[in-house]
Design a protein around this motif. Sequence first.
Motif, PDB file in Angstrom:
ATOM      1  N   ILE A  31      73.393 -12.500 -99.145  1.00 26.86           N
ATOM      2  CA  ILE A  31      71.984 -12.120 -98.978  1.00 26.86           C
ATOM      3  C   ILE A  31      71.072 -13.215 -99.513  1.00 26.86           C
ATOM      4  CG2 ILE A  31      70.220 -10.498 -99.780  1.00 26.86           C
ATOM      5  CD1 ILE A  31      72.431  -8.318 -99.599  1.00 26.86           C
ATOM      6  N   SER A  32      71.410 -13.771-100.668  1.00 28.84           N
ATOM      7  CA  SER A  32      70.601 -14.860-101.236  1.00 28.84           C
ATOM      8  C   SER A  32      70.619 -16.083-100.336  1.00 28.84           C
ATOM      9  CB  SER A  32      71.124 -15.232-102.622  1.00 28.84           C
ATOM     10  OG  SER A  32      70.961 -14.161-103.518  1.00 28.84           O
ATOM     11  N   ALA A  33      71.795 -16.410 -99.775  1.00 30.02           N
ATOM     12  CA  ALA A  33      71.898 -17.570 -98.896  1.00 30.02           C
ATOM     13  C   ALA A  33      71.091 -17.363 -97.619  1.00 30.02           C
ATOM     14  CB  ALA A  33      73.362 -17.847 -98.560  1.00 30.02           C
ATOM     15  N   VAL A  34      71.131 -16.157 -97.071  1.00 29.88           N
ATOM     16  CA  VAL A  34      70.350 -15.859 -95.862  1.00 29.88           C
ATOM     17  C   VAL A  34      68.862 -15.953 -96.168  1.00 29.88           C
ATOM     18  CG1 VAL A  34      69.739 -14.013 -94.240  1.00 29.88           C
ATOM     19  CG2 VAL A  34      72.130 -14.478 -94.746  1.00 29.88           C
ATOM     20  N   ALA A  35      68.447 -15.415 -97.321  1.00 33.28           N
ATOM     21  CA  ALA A  35      67.030 -15.475 -97.699  1.00 33.28           C
ATOM     22  C   ALA A  35      66.570 -16.920 -97.864  1.00 33.28           C
ATOM     23  CB  ALA A  35      66.798 -14.696 -98.989  1.00 33.28           C
ATOM     24  N   ASP A  36      67.387 -17.749 -98.520  1.00 37.88           N
ATOM     25  CA  ASP A  36      67.020 -19.151 -98.734  1.00 37.88           C
ATOM     26  C   ASP A  36      66.973 -19.932 -97.425  1.00 37.88           C
ATOM     27  OD1 ASP A  36      66.861 -18.637-101.442  1.00 37.88           O
ATOM     28  OD2 ASP A  36      68.841 -19.478-101.902  1.00 37.88           O
ATOM     29  N   ALA A  37      67.969 -19.723 -96.560  1.00 41.97           N
ATOM     30  CA  ALA A  37      68.060 -20.495 -95.321  1.00 41.97           C
ATOM     31  C   ALA A  37      67.008 -20.086 -94.298  1.00 41.97           C
ATOM     32  CB  ALA A  37      69.451 -20.338 -94.716  1.00 41.97           C
ATOM     33  N   SER A  38      66.617 -18.800 -94.303  1.00 47.50           N
ATOM     34  CA  SER A  38      65.706 -18.328 -93.268  1.00 47.50           C
ATOM     35  C   SER A  38      64.258 -18.204 -93.727  1.00 47.50           C
ATOM     36  CB  SER A  38      66.170 -16.962 -92.770  1.00 47.50           C
ATOM     37  OG  SER A  38      66.077 -16.008 -93.814  1.00 47.50           O
ATOM     38  N   GLY A  39      64.022 -18.273 -95.030  1.00 45.00           N
ATOM     39  CA  GLY A  39      62.667 -18.097 -95.532  1.00 45.00           C
ATOM     40  C   GLY A  39      62.250 -16.637 -95.618  1.00 45.00           C
ATOM     41  N   LEU A  40      63.205 -15.722 -95.428  1.00 52.95           N
ATOM     42  CA  LEU A  40      62.914 -14.296 -95.543  1.00 52.95           C
ATOM     43  C   LEU A  40      62.869 -13.890 -97.010  1.00 52.95           C
ATOM     44  CD1 LEU A  40      65.372 -12.847 -92.861  1.00 52.95           C
ATOM     45  CD2 LEU A  40      62.899 -13.048 -92.647  1.00 52.95           C
ATOM     46  N   SER A  41      62.208 -12.784 -97.274  1.00 56.41           N
ATOM     47  CA  SER A  41      62.254 -12.247 -98.636  1.00 56.41           C
ATOM     48  C   SER A  41      63.643 -11.664 -98.855  1.00 56.41           C
ATOM     49  CB  SER A  41      61.200 -11.152 -98.808  1.00 56.41           C
ATOM     50  OG  SER A  41      61.540 -10.028 -98.028  1.00 56.41           O
ATOM     51  N   LYS A  42      64.001 -11.430-100.115  1.00 61.44           N
ATOM     52  CA  LYS A  42      65.313 -10.851-100.401  1.00 61.44           C
ATOM     53  C   LYS A  42      65.451  -9.477 -99.760  1.00 61.44           C
ATOM     54  CE  LYS A  42      67.829 -13.031-103.793  1.00 61.44           C
ATOM     55  NZ  LYS A  42      68.804 -12.884-104.789  1.00 61.44           N
ATOM     56  N   GLY A  43      64.377  -8.704 -99.744  1.00 61.85           N
ATOM     57  CA  GLY A  43      64.425  -7.380 -99.131  1.00 61.85           C
ATOM     58  C   GLY A  43      64.693  -7.448 -97.644  1.00 61.85           C
ATOM     59  N   ASP A  44      64.008  -8.370 -96.957  1.00 62.46           N
ATOM     60  CA  ASP A  44      64.218  -8.523 -95.519  1.00 62.46           C
ATOM     61  C   ASP A  44      65.608  -9.083 -95.220  1.00 62.46           C
ATOM     62  OD1 ASP A  44      61.734  -7.513 -94.963  1.00 62.46           O
ATOM     63  OD2 ASP A  44      60.770  -9.490 -94.765  1.00 62.46           O
ATOM     64  N   ALA A  45      66.069 -10.015 -96.057  1.00 62.97           N
ATOM     65  CA  ALA A  45      67.412 -10.568 -95.873  1.00 62.97           C
ATOM     66  C   ALA A  45      68.466  -9.490 -96.090  1.00 62.97           C
ATOM     67  CB  ALA A  45      67.645 -11.737 -96.825  1.00 62.97           C
ATOM     68  N   THR A  46      68.237  -8.605 -97.054  1.00 56.51           N
ATOM     69  CA  THR A  46      69.160  -7.489 -97.289  1.00 56.51           C
ATOM     70  C   THR A  46      69.230  -6.594 -96.067  1.00 56.51           C
ATOM     71  OG1 THR A  46      68.703  -7.526 -99.665  1.00 56.51           O
ATOM     72  CG2 THR A  46      69.652  -5.506 -98.782  1.00 56.51           C
ATOM     73  N   LYS A  47      68.073  -6.274 -95.494  1.00 53.08           N
ATOM     74  CA  LYS A  47      68.047  -5.447 -94.284  1.00 53.08           C
ATOM     75  C   LYS A  47      68.789  -6.125 -93.134  1.00 53.08           C
ATOM     76  CE  LYS A  47      63.643  -3.213 -95.349  1.00 53.08           C
ATOM     77  NZ  LYS A  47      62.230  -3.103 -94.963  1.00 53.08           N
ATOM     78  N   ALA A  48      68.613  -7.434 -92.992  1.00 53.57           N
ATOM     79  CA  ALA A  48      69.259  -8.166 -91.905  1.00 53.57           C
ATOM     80  C   ALA A  48      70.779  -8.176 -92.075  1.00 53.57           C
ATOM     81  CB  ALA A  48      68.732  -9.598 -91.845  1.00 53.57           C
ATOM     82  N   VAL A  49      71.243  -8.470 -93.283  1.00 54.47           N
ATOM     83  CA  VAL A  49      72.685  -8.511 -93.534  1.00 54.47           C
ATOM     84  C   VAL A  49      73.284  -7.120 -93.349  1.00 54.47           C
ATOM     85  CG1 VAL A  49      74.433  -8.893 -95.322  1.00 54.47           C
ATOM     86  CG2 VAL A  49      72.605 -10.559 -95.006  1.00 54.47           C
ATOM     87  N   GLU A  50      72.619  -6.099 -93.873  1.00 53.46           N
ATOM     88  CA  GLU A  50      73.097  -4.723 -93.717  1.00 53.46           C
ATOM     89  C   GLU A  50      73.168  -4.341 -92.239  1.00 53.46           C
ATOM     90  OE1 GLU A  50      74.280  -2.470 -95.805  1.00 53.46           O
ATOM     91  OE2 GLU A  50      73.990  -3.682 -97.605  1.00 53.46           O
ATOM     92  N   ALA A  51      72.169  -4.747 -91.459  1.00 52.61           N
ATOM     93  CA  ALA A  51      72.151  -4.432 -90.030  1.00 52.61           C
ATOM     94  C   ALA A  51      73.318  -5.091 -89.308  1.00 52.61           C
ATOM     95  CB  ALA A  51      70.822  -4.866 -89.408  1.00 52.61           C
ATOM     96  N   VAL A  52      73.628  -6.321 -89.667  1.00 54.29           N
ATOM     97  CA  VAL A  52      74.763  -7.011 -89.054  1.00 54.29           C
ATOM     98  C   VAL A  52      76.058  -6.280 -89.388  1.00 54.29           C
ATOM     99  CG1 VAL A  52      76.136  -9.135 -89.113  1.00 54.29           C
ATOM    100  CG2 VAL A  52      73.653  -9.269 -88.949  1.00 54.29           C
ATOM    101  N   PHE A  53      76.255  -5.960 -90.672  1.00 53.41           N
ATOM    102  CA  PHE A  53      77.480  -5.269 -91.080  1.00 53.41           C
ATOM    103  C   PHE A  53      77.595  -3.896 -90.414  1.00 53.41           C
ATOM    104  CE2 PHE A  53      77.747  -7.680 -95.364  1.00 53.41           C
ATOM    105  CZ  PHE A  53      78.301  -8.769 -94.717  1.00 53.41           C
ATOM    106  N   GLU A  54      76.498  -3.159 -90.325  1.00 53.20           N
ATOM    107  CA  GLU A  54      76.525  -1.839 -89.684  1.00 53.20           C
ATOM    108  C   GLU A  54      76.823  -1.957 -88.196  1.00 53.20           C
ATOM    109  OE1 GLU A  54      72.921   0.280 -90.607  1.00 53.20           O
ATOM    110  OE2 GLU A  54      73.284   0.117 -92.761  1.00 53.20           O
ATOM    111  N   SER A  55      76.292  -2.988 -87.563  1.00 48.10           N
ATOM    112  CA  SER A  55      76.560  -3.188 -86.134  1.00 48.10           C
ATOM    113  C   SER A  55      78.032  -3.502 -85.895  1.00 48.10           C
ATOM    114  CB  SER A  55      75.695  -4.321 -85.586  1.00 48.10           C
ATOM    115  OG  SER A  55      74.333  -4.003 -85.701  1.00 48.10           O
ATOM    116  N   ILE A  56      78.601  -4.365 -86.714  1.00 50.82           N
ATOM    117  CA  ILE A  56      80.018  -4.705 -86.577  1.00 50.82           C
ATOM    118  C   ILE A  56      80.876  -3.476 -86.853  1.00 50.82           C
ATOM    119  CG2 ILE A  56      81.915  -6.050 -87.577  1.00 50.82           C
ATOM    120  CD1 ILE A  56      79.862  -8.326 -88.002  1.00 50.82           C
ATOM    121  N   SER A  57      80.573  -2.752 -87.929  1.00 53.06           N
ATOM    122  CA  SER A  57      81.346  -1.555 -88.279  1.00 53.06           C
ATOM    123  C   SER A  57      81.251  -0.492 -87.189  1.00 53.06           C
ATOM    124  CB  SER A  57      80.859  -0.972 -89.605  1.00 53.06           C
ATOM    125  OG  SER A  57      81.056  -1.882 -90.644  1.00 53.06           O
ATOM    126  N   GLY A  58      80.062  -0.310 -86.634  1.00 51.09           N
ATOM    127  CA  GLY A  58      79.879   0.675 -85.569  1.00 51.09           C
ATOM    128  C   GLY A  58      80.680   0.337 -84.325  1.00 51.09           C
TER     129      GLY A  58
END
Length: 112
Positions: free
Chosen positions: A7-34
């Motif tokens: 999450i920290s790496a995604v936030a740093d690389a994309s310029g997103l806030s930690k909260g938005d990066a958390t949502k993005a990573v969670e969405a990816v994991f949920e999509s793969i799991s689904g």
Amino acid sequence: MNKNDLISAVADASGLSKGDATKAVEAVFESISGALSKGDEVRLVGFGTFSVAKRKASTGRNPHGRADVDQGLVAAEVQGGQGPEGRGELIASRAAGRERVAPAEARPLLEV
């Protein structure tokens, strides 16, 4: 790397806030799991393939007496997958400066 590091790496690389990066990573994991829970295969080009394989039931065997055991392996769904071709070379190239170990067939069995 754990989930928080990702999450920290995604936030740093994309310029997103930690909260938005958390949502993005969670969405990816949920999509793969689904997709996997529906039995679909997930292919991420350049990263790898995730899948669910079915393992059939089999009879267990006592290694000492070689007799069949009633409580064998039950049928199950197990995770499967495979990494991208060339991942080994990528990891090796990033390990520059570290001691490289020769393949097993090139190493002597005993050093005297």
